[in-house]
Design a protein around this motif. Structure first.
Motif, PDB file in Angstrom:
ATOM      1  N   LEU A 386     -10.085 120.138  58.956  1.00 14.43           N
ATOM      2  CA  LEU A 386      -9.063 119.663  59.799  1.00 14.43           C
ATOM      3  C   LEU A 386      -9.368 119.472  61.189  1.00 14.43           C
ATOM      4  CD1 LEU A 386      -5.671 120.851  57.915  1.00 14.43           C
ATOM      5  CD2 LEU A 386      -6.565 118.525  58.016  1.00 14.43           C
ATOM      6  N   TYR A 387      -9.683 120.664  61.832  1.00 14.14           N
ATOM      7  CA  TYR A 387      -9.947 120.820  63.245  1.00 14.14           C
ATOM      8  C   TYR A 387     -11.155 120.080  63.527  1.00 14.14           C
ATOM      9  CZ  TYR A 387     -11.208 122.579  67.570  1.00 14.14           C
ATOM     10  OH  TYR A 387     -11.813 123.084  68.850  1.00 14.14           O
ATOM     11  N   PRO A 388     -12.556 120.195  62.787  1.00 21.03           N
ATOM     12  CA  PRO A 388     -13.579 119.453  63.231  1.00 21.03           C
ATOM     13  C   PRO A 388     -13.294 117.994  63.364  1.00 21.03           C
ATOM     14  CG  PRO A 388     -14.192 121.104  61.948  1.00 21.03           C
ATOM     15  CD  PRO A 388     -12.843 120.912  61.805  1.00 21.03           C
ATOM     16  N   ALA A 389     -12.441 117.523  62.153  1.00 22.24           N
ATOM     17  CA  ALA A 389     -12.293 116.021  61.964  1.00 22.24           C
ATOM     18  C   ALA A 389     -11.322 115.470  63.443  1.00 22.24           C
ATOM     19  CB  ALA A 389     -11.508 115.712  60.822  1.00 22.24           C
ATOM     20  N   ALA A 390     -10.427 116.413  63.619  1.00 19.13           N
ATOM     21  CA  ALA A 390      -9.476 115.807  64.657  1.00 19.13           C
ATOM     22  C   ALA A 390     -10.021 115.933  65.947  1.00 19.13           C
ATOM     23  CB  ALA A 390      -8.250 117.052  64.744  1.00 19.13           C
ATOM     24  N   ARG A 391     -11.029 117.026  66.360  1.00 16.38           N
ATOM     25  CA  ARG A 391     -11.628 116.876  67.273  1.00 16.38           C
ATOM     26  C   ARG A 391     -12.587 115.785  67.639  1.00 16.38           C
ATOM     27  NH1 ARG A 391     -15.070 122.103  69.771  1.00 16.38           N
ATOM     28  NH2 ARG A 391     -15.898 121.037  71.662  1.00 16.38           N
ATOM     29  N   ALA A 392     -13.421 115.364  66.472  1.00 19.97           N
ATOM     30  CA  ALA A 392     -14.185 114.272  66.389  1.00 19.97           C
ATOM     31  C   ALA A 392     -13.342 112.788  66.995  1.00 19.97           C
ATOM     32  CB  ALA A 392     -14.869 114.118  65.061  1.00 19.97           C
ATOM     33  N   ALA A 393     -12.163 112.836  66.085  1.00 19.05           N
ATOM     34  CA  ALA A 393     -11.163 111.634  66.315  1.00 19.05           C
ATOM     35  C   ALA A 393     -10.763 111.431  67.726  1.00 19.05           C
ATOM     36  CB  ALA A 393     -10.014 111.592  65.247  1.00 19.05           C
ATOM     37  N   ARG A 394     -10.388 112.884  68.603  1.00 20.44           N
ATOM     38  CA  ARG A 394      -9.928 112.695  69.848  1.00 20.44           C
ATOM     39  C   ARG A 394     -10.987 112.070  70.916  1.00 20.44           C
ATOM     40  NH1 ARG A 394      -7.501 117.583  68.516  1.00 20.44           N
ATOM     41  NH2 ARG A 394      -9.293 118.523  69.692  1.00 20.44           N
ATOM     42  N   MET A 395     -12.342 111.814  70.644  1.00 22.46           N
ATOM     43  CA  MET A 395     -13.366 111.687  71.518  1.00 22.46           C
ATOM     44  C   MET A 395     -13.407 109.968  71.833  1.00 22.46           C
ATOM     45  SD  MET A 395     -16.953 113.622  70.329  1.00 22.46           S
ATOM     46  CE  MET A 395     -17.082 115.151  70.155  1.00 22.46           C
TER      47      MET A 395
END
Length: 404
Positions: A386-395
């Motif tokens: 969840l967190y890594p995917a959200a971080r990638a999407a925010r870039m």
């Protein structure tokens, strides 16, 4: 531009379901060693869970199979306590009176004899290794269904002479696994010849740790008072409860309150339940390993996001939405976890089969354990991603391309 000066609307970017899996596999294929190590924690956790549940289920199945084979119609009668708290006694006539009860098919009895059991007459008194001397009726073996592994059981002739049969544990402690060579033992100051060795007595482990002699020779040579200390009774299945209620009054009419009646199979079922309770501890250890694996996958995914910023920026610049990037990395995390969970389930099943085979148990690999393990790995992968995917999407595309 269109004829009216309105800018043309670009087609909306879409990510087909069939493309999600190949995208999720990109990171795993690019770094196979890292993927294998990150899935190892999940595999260990799931393997622990499946193996513990499988071994526990196999153990219980083996024990319950023994109970079914030996029957649940065996009752034992023992003296309890008197009203003053002193040890009570059963009358010498109790076995014969119980045998006359309607519904009773077989009876046997043993009586405890004072004295130790030694390999020779120079052993210090008291160093008997916890082996008891029991004077027994000839029907004991048939009533308890105990096998003879060496030699023979007592008979009408040998019960009157200094002959002894050893329980399985007693034979092991005394170093007498067989009767070859006619080994002799020193029982309560008398020499006795070993004529038989028994297998395990599942329904009464006390027999395993005993040296069994005939009642007549115990009275003549060992000072046995002839009073039974335990009576075994087998009845028809439909008569068990009726016989159970009547046993105290029949065994000791003068003091039925001083008689204890129990069913050994109930104790075995309770033991199976107690063994099942211990599985909670091991399941907790498996959950800890699963948690560690989940953290490991999350860590690997975060590092992967940082290393693949250029890829993320390029995909965003080509039209991929944040939802597409989020779905890609979440899929990768779930694939890592599920692959580890699948490997763990297989390993746990193999461990269960191997361990059950060494103990001669029926192999039981619970389907719910396998399904639960895979579901747990799926949830672990989703949570870890969840967190890594959200971080990638925010870039943003420009920042990701610049950093990459």
């Amino acid at each position: 531009m269109t004829g009216g000066g309105t800018p043309a609307r670009l087609p909306r970017s879409r990510l087909r379901a069939a493309d999600v899996l190949p995208l999720g596999l990109l990171g795993i294929r690019g770094r196979p060693a890292r993927a294998a190590l990150s899935g190892l924690g999940i595999a260990i956790g799931i393997a622990c869970v499946v193996a513990v549940l499988g071994i526990s289920a196999s153990s219980q199945a083996g024990l319950l199979a023994q109970i079914d084979a030996l029957g649940t119609n065996l009752l034992t009668v023992q003296p309890g306590k008197s009203l003053t708290g002193e040890a009570a006694h059963l009358p010498a006539e109790a076995p014969a009176m119980i045998a006359r009860l309607p519904g009773v098919r077989a009876t046997a009895h043993v009586g405890r004899v004072d004295g130790g059991v030694y390999r020779h007459d120079r052993m210090p008194a008291g160093n008997s290794g916890g082996i008891a001397i029991l004077a027994t009726s000839l029907s004991l073996l048939a009533t308890l269904e105990v096998p003879v592994v060496s030699g023979s059981w007592l008979n009408a002739a040998t019960e009157r002479y200094p002959a002894v049969v050893l329980g399985a544990t007693a034979a092991r402690r005394l170093g007498v696994p067989e009767v070859r060579g006619s080994p002799r033992l020193f029982l309560a100051g008398q020499w006795f010849t070993v004529v038989g060795v028994l297998g395990p007595a599942v329904l009464d482990p006390g027999v395993d740790s005993a040296a069994l002699v005939g009642v007549p020779v115990a009275v003549q040579r060992l000072g046995f008072d002839g009073l039974p200390t335990k009576i075994y009774e087998r009845s028809a299945e439909q008569a068990v409860e009726t016989v159970r209620e009547r046993l105290p009054k029949v065994a000791n009419p003068a003091s039925p309150s001083e008689v204890e009646v129990s069913r050994p199979s109930d104790a075995l079922v309770a033991r199976a339940a107690a063994e099942a309770a211990y599985t909670g501890l091991f399941l907790g250890l498996g959950a800890v390993a699963l948690l560690v694996g989940c953290v490991g996958i999350a860590n690997v995914m975060v590092i992967g996001v940082l290393e693949r910023r250029g890829e993320i920026g390029l995909r965003r610049a080509l039209g991929a939405t944040r939802a597409h990037v989020r779905r890609q990395f979440l899929t990768e995390s779930v694939l890592l976890s599920v692959s580890g969970g699948t490997a763990g389930a297989v390993i746990g099943a193999v461990i269960t089969v191997g361990y059950a085979a060494t103990r001669n148990w029926a192999v039981v690999v619970p389907v719910d354990a396998l399904a639960g393990g895979l579901l747990a790995s799926l949830l672990a992968g989703a949570l870890a991603g969840l967190y890594p995917a959200a971080r990638a999407a925010r870039m943003s595309p420009t920042e990701a391309l610049r950093a990459g």
